[in-house]
Design a protein around this motif. Sequence first.
Motif, mmCIF file in Angstrom:
data_model
loop_
_atom_site.group_PDB
_atom_site.id
_atom_site.type_symbol
_atom_site.label_atom_id
_atom_site.label_comp_id
_atom_site.label_asym_id
_atom_site.label_seq_id
_atom_site.Cartn_x
_atom_site.Cartn_y
_atom_site.Cartn_z
ATOM 1 N N TYR A 1 0.741 -1.344 -0.049
ATOM 2 C CA TYR A 1 -0.115 0.180 -0.073
ATOM 3 C C TYR A 1 0.862 1.241 0.123
ATOM 4 O O TYR A 1 0.609 2.043 0.853
ATOM 5 C CB TYR A 1 -1.112 0.020 1.203
ATOM 6 C CG TYR A 1 -1.754 -1.249 1.236
ATOM 7 C CD1 TYR A 1 -2.742 -1.583 0.326
ATOM 8 C CD2 TYR A 1 -1.401 -2.493 1.926
ATOM 9 C CE1 TYR A 1 -3.486 -2.524 0.358
ATOM 10 C CE2 TYR A 1 -2.097 -3.533 1.867
ATOM 11 C CZ TYR A 1 -3.105 -3.728 1.184
ATOM 12 O OH TYR A 1 -3.730 -4.996 1.157
ATOM 13 N N GLY A 2 1.790 1.310 -1.025
ATOM 14 C CA GLY A 2 2.610 2.255 -1.184
ATOM 15 C C GLY A 2 3.917 2.463 -0.128
ATOM 16 O O GLY A 2 4.907 2.846 -0.613
ATOM 17 N N GLU A 3 3.992 1.711 0.758
ATOM 18 C CA GLU A 3 5.152 1.608 1.618
ATOM 19 C C GLU A 3 6.428 1.010 0.893
ATOM 20 O O GLU A 3 7.537 1.512 1.304
ATOM 21 C CB GLU A 3 4.783 1.033 3.118
ATOM 22 C CG GLU A 3 3.835 1.820 3.878
ATOM 23 C CD GLU A 3 3.658 1.185 5.485
ATOM 24 O OE1 GLU A 3 4.405 0.270 5.579
ATOM 25 O OE2 GLU A 3 2.705 1.421 6.058
ATOM 26 N N GLY A 4 6.051 0.209 -0.025
ATOM 27 C CA GLY A 4 7.094 -0.666 -0.472
ATOM 28 C C GLY A 4 7.921 0.378 -1.501
ATOM 29 O O GLY A 4 9.368 0.340 -1.607
ATOM 30 N N ALA A 5 7.166 1.224 -2.084
ATOM 31 C CA ALA A 5 7.932 2.254 -3.076
ATOM 32 C C ALA A 5 8.708 2.976 -2.291
ATOM 33 O O ALA A 5 9.893 3.218 -2.712
ATOM 34 C CB ALA A 5 6.686 2.901 -3.831
ATOM 35 N N TYR A 6 8.411 3.637 -0.990
ATOM 36 C CA TYR A 6 9.030 4.542 -0.399
ATOM 37 C C TYR A 6 10.070 3.647 0.289
ATOM 38 O O TYR A 6 11.491 4.298 0.231
ATOM 39 C CB TYR A 6 8.235 5.108 0.547
ATOM 40 C CG TYR A 6 7.188 6.177 0.191
ATOM 41 C CD1 TYR A 6 7.749 7.220 -0.651
ATOM 42 C CD2 TYR A 6 5.819 6.219 0.416
ATOM 43 C CE1 TYR A 6 6.721 8.257 -1.125
ATOM 44 C CE2 TYR A 6 5.043 6.854 -0.354
ATOM 45 C CZ TYR A 6 5.231 7.944 -1.182
ATOM 46 O OH TYR A 6 4.650 8.908 -1.462
ATOM 47 N N ALA A 7 10.001 2.571 0.570
ATOM 48 C CA ALA A 7 11.180 1.602 1.123
ATOM 49 C C ALA A 7 12.473 1.531 0.049
ATOM 50 O O ALA A 7 13.580 1.488 0.257
ATOM 51 C CB ALA A 7 10.675 0.310 1.770
ATOM 52 N N LEU A 8 11.751 1.243 -1.133
ATOM 53 C CA LEU A 8 12.893 1.144 -2.228
ATOM 54 C C LEU A 8 13.790 2.459 -2.277
ATOM 55 O O LEU A 8 14.873 2.351 -2.462
ATOM 56 C CB LEU A 8 12.220 0.833 -3.433
ATOM 57 C CG LEU A 8 11.712 -0.810 -3.729
ATOM 58 C CD1 LEU A 8 11.320 -0.786 -5.111
ATOM 59 C CD2 LEU A 8 13.033 -1.653 -3.437
ATOM 60 N N ALA A 9 12.918 3.701 -2.420
ATOM 61 C CA ALA A 9 13.665 4.617 -2.638
ATOM 62 C C ALA A 9 14.664 5.170 -1.419
ATOM 63 O O ALA A 9 15.442 5.755 -1.502
ATOM 64 C CB ALA A 9 12.657 5.990 -2.664
ATOM 65 N N ASN A 10 14.086 4.911 -0.330
ATOM 66 C CA ASN A 10 15.044 5.232 1.018
ATOM 67 C C ASN A 10 16.149 4.230 1.131
ATOM 68 O O ASN A 10 17.206 4.797 1.416
ATOM 69 C CB ASN A 10 14.073 4.875 2.270
ATOM 70 C CG ASN A 10 13.178 6.002 2.363
ATOM 71 O OD1 ASN A 10 13.097 7.075 1.888
ATOM 72 N ND2 ASN A 10 12.102 5.796 3.086
ATOM 73 N N ASP A 11 16.213 2.859 0.490
ATOM 74 C CA ASP A 11 17.248 2.269 0.779
ATOM 75 C C ASP A 11 18.270 2.549 -0.552
ATOM 76 O O ASP A 11 19.488 2.587 0.038
ATOM 77 C CB ASP A 11 16.748 0.530 0.153
ATOM 78 C CG ASP A 11 16.202 0.197 1.311
ATOM 79 O OD1 ASP A 11 16.308 0.487 2.614
ATOM 80 O OD2 ASP A 11 15.466 -1.179 1.159
ATOM 81 N N LEU A 12 17.884 3.228 -1.416
ATOM 82 C CA LEU A 12 18.584 3.804 -2.651
ATOM 83 C C LEU A 12 19.313 5.010 -2.123
ATOM 84 O O LEU A 12 20.569 5.014 -2.363
ATOM 85 C CB LEU A 12 17.660 3.903 -4.029
ATOM 86 C CG LEU A 12 17.412 2.547 -4.712
ATOM 87 C CD1 LEU A 12 16.391 2.993 -5.849
ATOM 88 C CD2 LEU A 12 18.552 1.708 -5.236
#
Length: 316
Positions: free
Chosen positions: A260-271
């Motif tokens: 629910y959107g959190e995965g996208a932000y997690a990818l961005a934060n990891d990068l």
Amino acid sequence: MALYEVPFASANGRDEIKAWIYTPATIRPRGIVQLVHGLGEHSRRYLHLIATLLEHGYVVAADDHAGHGATAMASGIWQDAGEHGDKVVVEDERRLREIVTERFPDLPYILFGHSWGSMIARALSATHPEGLAGAIYCGPVAHMRGLEDPAVEQALDTAIAERGGEALDTDGLSALMFVGVNERYGDGVPPTAWVALDEGVVADHAIDPYNNFGAPMTLRFAKSFCTLYRRCNGTAWAESMPTDLPVLILAGDQDPVGNYGEGAYALANDLWAAGLRDVRTRVWTGVRHEVHNEPTTRAEVETEVLAFVGRFAREG
């Protein structure tokens, strides 16, 4: 538009991958976009995006992965990529890129991967980033509930040990990977309601024979999905990415495979934590998995894609 069929031998040693290169008819090519489709679908489901890219001067390359679409229609083998399928699908996309760049050696190259295709693209971005201008991860599978549960992969390992990896998943173990995907959408919804808010998109997904929705996975294919998921998420993946690679992440905040959107932000934060500074994330409110097919967001998604690839495009 000119369309070239470029079939090639899969890394699994079994399949002939059906692949195509679309080229603009009246515009000098400005760049190349390689589309990497998702699980249980095929590359023609991206025709609207392909047409938009062609209109703006981009060469588009796409294939149907092993066990999918026209490739599976020809082989008769669905939802299986062979042994070590997680490596096979990445290597096949690398091979397609090689075929395309042999024909168009001087154009900037951008990867676009959706869903499972985003997993493939993320792995390819990390292992073969040379010459890559940018990467787009759409509907990324990240922080997905079923895949975060180690018991799912353990159950698959047990079943493979008992029946062999080529056995079909008759026990429904692969369904555990997608547990709860429709729980926010009410009772009695179609099995793929999580794909889109628009009922027409969901219905089309269900009846498309090249999707072959409902074809059972082999156990080894389900296992390879889990393996690739681990490979393209988290700190280790992000740290393996080139720090100068521009990345665009597109998602909906009602998409269960991206938590629910959190995965996208997690990818961005990891990068970002790994040192990448050219990362843009766009998450649409109220939209499910296929933001690129949803009628209410399709135009905005294509605008985002065109703006991103336009940064690298060769002048016409």
